[in-house]
Design a protein around this motif. Structure first.
Motif: not given
Length: 167
Positions: A69, A72, A75, A97-100
């Motif tokens: 994971r 932010d 990223r 995956w941008s949301a998670s």
């Protein structure tokens, strides 16, 4: 490599063949009609392997989740790393995956040989093993960027050094 003699036939509906493949390896898995999820213990981490069959399109999508994971604030570096890593791949790609913030490897196979929409054992093995191989090969690259403080270029260079012999 698995022996085709372990199976009733050398091809089957895609999810059926993958279920046979996972069972033959002794991996834990859960199955629904058009989806199967298995767990595989690799060298670096435990991977979730997920296959989704879209019969109408004749496409089997295969996903490998290397249990990473991305926060932010990391990223941008991981997106750059993904770009560099994907240049090295012949089949499939990594994405975030941008949301998670979940990193994954994805590829798909068109399965419609003469309309029978079956998957052979060789195809299943290639699909699964190529995803595992790429996740294993590039896991250290992402860890070097996320936890080792390396730039994406340095991480890739460090992780892909060819070693001679065995320790």
């Amino acid at each position: 490599m698995l022996d085709e003699a372990e199976f009733d036939r050398d091809d089957a509906a895609p999810i059926d063949m993958l279920e046979n493949y996972f069972a033959a390896h002794g991996w834990t898995y859960e199955r629904e009609d058009d989806e199967i999820v298995a767990k595989f213990k690799g060298s670096w981490t435990e991977y979730e392997l997920r296959a989704i069959w879209r019969e109408d399109d004749g496409v089997l999508q295969f996903l490998g989740f290397p249990d990473i994971r991305v926060a932010d604030d990391r990223r941008a570096a991981v997106y750059e790393t993904i770009g560099l890593v994907n240049e090295q791949l012949w089949i499939g790609h990594f994405e975030l995956w941008s949301a998670s913030g979940i990193l994954l490897f994805r590829h798909a196979a068109l399965i419609d040989s003469a309309g029978d929409k079956t998957l052979t054992l060789d195809q299943a093995e290639l699909l699964v093993e190529s995803a595992i191989d790429e996740c294993e090969r590039f896991y250290p690259v992402f860890q070097f960027v996320l936890w080792g403080g390396k730039t994406p270029q340095d991480a890739l260079a460090s992780a892909l050094i060819e070693t001679q012999g065995e320790a």
